[in-house]
Design a protein around this motif. Structure first.
Motif, mmCIF file in Angstrom:
data_model
loop_
_atom_site.group_PDB
_atom_site.id
_atom_site.type_symbol
_atom_site.label_atom_id
_atom_site.label_comp_id
_atom_site.label_asym_id
_atom_site.label_seq_id
_atom_site.Cartn_x
_atom_site.Cartn_y
_atom_site.Cartn_z
ATOM 1 N N ASP A 1 -11.134 20.633 12.876
ATOM 2 C CA ASP A 1 -11.825 20.086 11.714
ATOM 3 C C ASP A 1 -10.824 19.780 10.596
ATOM 4 N N TRP A 2 -11.301 19.092 9.586
ATOM 5 C CA TRP A 2 -10.450 18.792 8.424
ATOM 6 C C TRP A 2 -10.476 19.993 7.479
ATOM 7 N N TYR A 3 -10.011 21.104 7.983
ATOM 8 C CA TYR A 3 -10.201 22.386 7.297
ATOM 9 C C TYR A 3 -9.460 22.466 5.978
ATOM 10 N N GLU A 4 -8.496 21.588 5.744
ATOM 11 C CA GLU A 4 -7.741 21.592 4.489
ATOM 12 C C GLU A 4 -8.497 20.907 3.355
ATOM 13 N N THR A 5 -9.696 20.371 3.659
ATOM 14 C CA THR A 5 -10.468 19.631 2.662
ATOM 15 C C THR A 5 -11.900 20.136 2.583
ATOM 16 N N VAL A 6 -12.574 19.762 1.490
ATOM 17 C CA VAL A 6 -14.006 20.030 1.334
ATOM 18 C C VAL A 6 -14.727 18.716 1.059
ATOM 19 N N LYS A 7 -15.939 18.628 1.555
ATOM 20 C CA LYS A 7 -16.707 17.385 1.464
ATOM 21 C C LYS A 7 -17.332 17.230 0.080
ATOM 22 N N ILE A 8 -17.294 15.987 -0.412
ATOM 23 C CA ILE A 8 -17.911 15.657 -1.691
ATOM 24 C C ILE A 8 -19.381 15.295 -1.471
ATOM 25 N N ASN A 9 -20.225 15.735 -2.401
ATOM 26 C CA ASN A 9 -21.654 15.442 -2.378
ATOM 27 C C ASN A 9 -21.940 14.235 -3.265
ATOM 28 N N PHE A 10 -22.448 13.166 -2.664
ATOM 29 C CA PHE A 10 -22.813 11.962 -3.413
ATOM 30 C C PHE A 10 -24.326 11.815 -3.566
ATOM 31 N N GLY A 11 -25.046 12.928 -3.418
ATOM 32 C CA GLY A 11 -26.499 12.858 -3.515
ATOM 33 C C GLY A 11 -27.163 12.615 -2.185
ATOM 34 N N VAL A 12 -26.457 12.951 -1.108
ATOM 35 C CA VAL A 12 -27.045 12.881 0.230
ATOM 36 C C VAL A 12 -27.468 14.305 0.601
ATOM 37 N N LYS A 13 -28.740 14.501 0.811
ATOM 38 C CA LYS A 13 -29.245 15.831 1.121
ATOM 39 C C LYS A 13 -28.780 16.272 2.508
ATOM 40 N N PRO A 14 -28.786 17.577 2.780
ATOM 41 C CA PRO A 14 -28.358 18.061 4.101
ATOM 42 C C PRO A 14 -29.123 17.448 5.267
ATOM 43 N N ASP A 15 -30.362 16.993 5.037
ATOM 44 C CA ASP A 15 -31.110 16.355 6.119
ATOM 45 C C ASP A 15 -30.794 14.863 6.250
ATOM 46 N N VAL B 1 -11.847 16.227 -0.941
ATOM 47 C CA VAL B 1 -10.679 16.593 -1.743
ATOM 48 C C VAL B 1 -10.063 17.852 -1.133
ATOM 49 N N ALA B 2 -8.929 18.262 -1.687
ATOM 50 C CA ALA B 2 -8.261 19.466 -1.204
ATOM 51 C C ALA B 2 -9.169 20.688 -1.360
ATOM 52 N N ARG B 3 -8.921 21.663 -0.505
ATOM 53 C CA ARG B 3 -9.742 22.882 -0.522
ATOM 54 C C ARG B 3 -9.749 23.499 -1.925
ATOM 55 N N ARG B 4 -8.631 23.417 -2.632
ATOM 56 C CA ARG B 4 -8.598 23.885 -4.028
ATOM 57 C C ARG B 4 -8.177 22.714 -4.904
ATOM 58 N N TYR B 5 -9.153 22.095 -5.539
ATOM 59 C CA TYR B 5 -8.889 20.969 -6.433
ATOM 60 C C TYR B 5 -8.681 21.501 -7.844
ATOM 61 N N TRP C 1 0.863 -1.179 0.000
ATOM 62 C CA TRP C 1 0.000 0.000 0.000
ATOM 63 C C TRP C 1 0.899 1.228 0.000
ATOM 64 N N TYR C 2 0.952 1.889 -1.161
ATOM 65 C CA TYR C 2 1.753 3.100 -1.324
ATOM 66 C C TYR C 2 0.898 4.295 -0.897
ATOM 67 N N THR C 3 1.063 4.706 0.349
ATOM 68 C CA THR C 3 0.262 5.788 0.909
ATOM 69 C C THR C 3 0.795 7.139 0.458
ATOM 70 N N GLY C 4 -0.117 8.025 0.057
ATOM 71 C CA GLY C 4 0.270 9.387 -0.297
ATOM 72 C C GLY C 4 0.731 9.559 -1.725
ATOM 73 N N VAL C 5 0.269 8.691 -2.631
ATOM 74 C CA VAL C 5 0.682 8.781 -4.035
ATOM 75 C C VAL C 5 -0.093 9.837 -4.818
ATOM 76 N N PRO C 6 -1.433 9.889 -4.755
ATOM 77 C CA PRO C 6 -2.128 10.915 -5.540
ATOM 78 C C PRO C 6 -1.632 12.325 -5.209
ATOM 79 N N HIS C 7 -1.621 13.187 -6.198
ATOM 80 C CA HIS C 7 -1.108 14.549 -6.025
ATOM 81 C C HIS C 7 -1.992 15.312 -5.028
ATOM 82 N N HIS C 8 -1.443 15.543 -3.856
ATOM 83 C CA HIS C 8 -2.172 16.306 -2.844
ATOM 84 C C HIS C 8 -1.543 17.688 -2.700
ATOM 85 N N ALA C 9 -2.230 18.563 -1.972
ATOM 86 C CA ALA C 9 -1.741 19.918 -1.771
ATOM 87 C C ALA C 9 -0.416 19.898 -1.005
ATOM 88 N N VAL C 10 0.570 20.643 -1.515
ATOM 89 C CA VAL C 10 1.900 20.739 -0.904
ATOM 90 C C VAL C 10 2.316 22.209 -0.852
#
Length: 632
Positions: free
Chosen positions: A262-276, A180-184, A100-109
């Motif tokens: 909080d995980w302030y360096e990231t933003v949550k992805i919406n998969f079709g789950v409503k806020p409620d 994903v990162a705050r700025r993808y 398991w190669y952890t940290g391979v995808p290009h993340h914010a640096v």
């Protein structure tokens, strides 16, 4: 029958056919020679997976400077090229099947890669000097820090995939659908692939096909109380980050100014789950838990699904088609199980042997993620890890283990066992055991009491304590946020030889233990079979009382008895009783049977069966375990 004995009547019938007592050689020297030969003939074919996790940026780093908040120039960084043939052979020697190669995808640096068309990342929303591996900025390329030539970083990772395969190992990498990162910003996406959020309607909090959730009318504010780069200056470090409107944060925080925790360096992805919390997509019928991936894909084929589903399917298939053999899904429990059905079955359609691992900590949801979500393996953190750690720390005794294993009796073949990973404290740290040897019995039990998969984290096998203040975060865990050297691992690396040339005798002895244990745990056929608890039947045995744990594993003609002594001070000598039901399941009749220790730490003793009940003399030093294979 108690569920601790996970043996069905069909298995019992198959196992009891045609087994007779073996005759021990009369000559003791010949007997011991025979046992030694038997112990060395464990199957060379893996019976189940074993994962070796590395934090890729740290693994090959030979720089020992270790300055808090140090730059690449000061502290160094490991590269794909450092994971050499010698490195991969040393990993394979541990019984490994998957890396398991952890940290391979290009993340914010923080480092400036603008010469390669990569935008600068703002340290106000980056954790540490090197950034979090789980704040991915571009899913279609890899972390430029890991390449000798950042312009050829993807080719260098492809070469590592090929090199890994050449050594008979499979490649696992992270995908993080929850955030994903705050700025993808993907500079490498294939033609026609649109970045997350580009087509979002930002005037509303939620829309089904938005990739993000929004806080209309409010701008993002950097959390109070954070100290980017430990106070070092940077052109973009000004306590501000432009994001208007603000987005929900990765852990689900819905404030325009998240908290420092909080995980302030990231933003949550919406998969079709409503806020409620209600779903904006079809739910899988309950009977799909019993259906295969072909039927799952047929179910989704005519459905109109949220946009984020397709984006992550494309990402997973992109890497699958490059030869990646599987994925570890970060915080999978925060993404609906229906999406996992869609994604995992899409991957399995391309690679039926793909290795799919889920990070999840909610036991009540385990079976849904396995049977509906089509996960191969789940973290057994809230269960086996917590239980054996409590025993090692003296907060509990081995009486908690039968119930622990009973709780996963029906799914133990789907669980991943570990004592370390990038999120957990190092065994050798004072916050855990303070001594890596104290976890030896825990590792034996963890590695052999189930039929799923095992994992060790790089440096664990040489007792790395995770010491030193790297910058962001606290010692006891090897940093995932900063550039750093890992001293015990570096001594084993020996400048790239990966031969333990600078390791201490204690480190080499520990690695030898891990090598023997994990090879046996991976290759011994009995560990792919049934589990039978022996602890409950021996608790009233005066010689057994104390921090001991015993169980049997049975798979056809292969049968093993495991006994672990968690006591760090007391040696133990006693006769282990094996009840009639387990003896019958082993296919044993009255007589004597040789045993030999697969770990090679004990001579083993004969198992005596009288009136259908087995007796096996056990002699254990403090913290010693035996894995006794019963001869036919």
């Amino acid at each position: 029958m108690k569920r601790q004995l996970l043996l069905t009547s069909a298995v019992l019938a198959a196992l009891t056919a045609g087994c007779s007592p073996a005759q021990a050689p009369a000559d003791k020297e010949a007997e011991m020679k025979q046992k030694k030969q038997q112990a060395e003939t464990v199957s060379s074919q893996p019976q189940r997976p074993m994962v070796y996790q590395m934090l890729t940026r740290l693994y090959g780093n030979t720089n020992t400077n270790n300055k808090p908040w140090g730059t690449i120039e000061e502290n160094g960084v490991g590269k794909f090229s450092d994971i050499s043939d010698a490195a991969l052979e040393s990993i394979k020697e541990l019984g490994t099947t998957h890396v398991w190669y952890t940290g391979v995808p290009h993340h914010a640096v923080i480092r400036d890669y603008t010469d390669y068309g990569i935008s600068l990342d703002d340290p106000d929303v980056v954790k540490g000097r090197a950034g979090s591996p789980y704040a991915v900025k571009d899913y279609y390329n890899v972390n430029p820090d890991l390449a000798e030539d950042p312009a050829k970083r993807l080719q260098e990772f492809e070469a590592l995939i090929e090199r890994t395969h050449k050594h008979g190992l499979k490649v696992v990498m992270d995908i993080v659908p929850n955030h994903v990162a705050r700025r993808y910003e993907s500079v490498s996406a294939p033609e026609g692939v649109e970045d997350f959020g580009v087509s979002d309607d930002t005037s509303v909090e939620y829309a089904r096909d938005n990739n993000f959730y929004y806080i209309p009318g409010e701008s993002f504010k950097v959390p109070d109380g954070i100290n980017p780069l430990g106070g070092h200056t940077h052109p973009l470090e000004d306590g501000q980050f432009a994001e208007n409107p603000a987005k929900w944060t990765g852990n689900g925080a819905r404030k325009a100014q998240p908290d420092a925790g909080d995980w302030y360096e990231t933003v949550k992805i919406n998969f079709g789950v409503k806020p409620d919390g209600s779903y904006d997509f079809p739910k899988l019928p309950a009977d799909f838990a019993h259906k295969g991936c072909d039927e799952h894909l047929a179910f989704w084929a005519d459905k109109d699904l949220p946009d984020s589903w397709g984006k992550f399917k494309d990402i997973a298939l992109y890497w699958t088609n490059k030869g990646v053999d599987g994925f570890r899904y970060d915080m999978a429990q925060m993404v609906p199980v229906e999406f996992w059905s869609y994604l995992n079955c899409s991957v399995k359609a391309v690679n039926p042997d793909a290795f799919l691992l889920s990070e999840i900590y909610i036991p009540e949801q385990y079976r849904d993620y396995i049977y509906l979500g089509k996960m191969d393996y789940l973290y057994d953190k809230v269960g086996t890890y917590d239980a054996v750690r409590a025993i090692v720390e003296g907060k509990a005794d081995t009486d908690i283990l039968p119930q622990t294993f009973d709780n996963i009796a029906d799914i133990h073949s789907h669980m991943l066992m570990f004592l370390e990973n990038h999120d957990e404290q190092r065994i050798a740290s004072p916050a855990f055991a303070g001594d890596p040897d104290k976890a030896r019995p825990a590792m034996v039990v963890s590695a052999t009491a189930h039929s799923g998969t095992n994992m060790i984290y790089f440096g664990q096998e040489v007792g790395e304590p995770g010491e030193g203040d790297a910058g962001f975060g606290d010692p006891t865990r090897t940093t995932i946020f900063d550039y750093w050297g890992v001293p015990a691992h570096q001594r084993f690396m020996n400048g790239g030889a990966f031969d333990g040339g600078q390791s201490t005798p204690e480190e080499l002895a520990l690695r030898d233990f891990y090598q023997r244990l994990m090879t046996v745990a991976t290759n011994e056929p009995a560990f792919a079979g049934e589990f039978a608890d022996l602890h409950q039947d021996n608790r009233q045995n005066p010689g057994y009382a104390g921090n001991l744990y015993a169980f049997a594993r049975i798979n056809g003609d292969d049968k093993v008895v495991v006994v672990a002594n968690f006591d760090s001070e007391r040696a133990r000598q006693f006769s282990l009783s094996i009840p009639q039901g387990v003896v019958s399941a082993m296919g044993l009749t009255n007589g004597r049977y040789q045993t030999y220790d697969l770990l090679g730490e004990s001579e083993g003793n004969d198992l005596s069966v009288q009136q259908g009940i087995g007796q096996l003399d056990i002699n254990l030093a403090p913290l010693e375990s035996v894995v006794l294979k019963v001869s036919q």
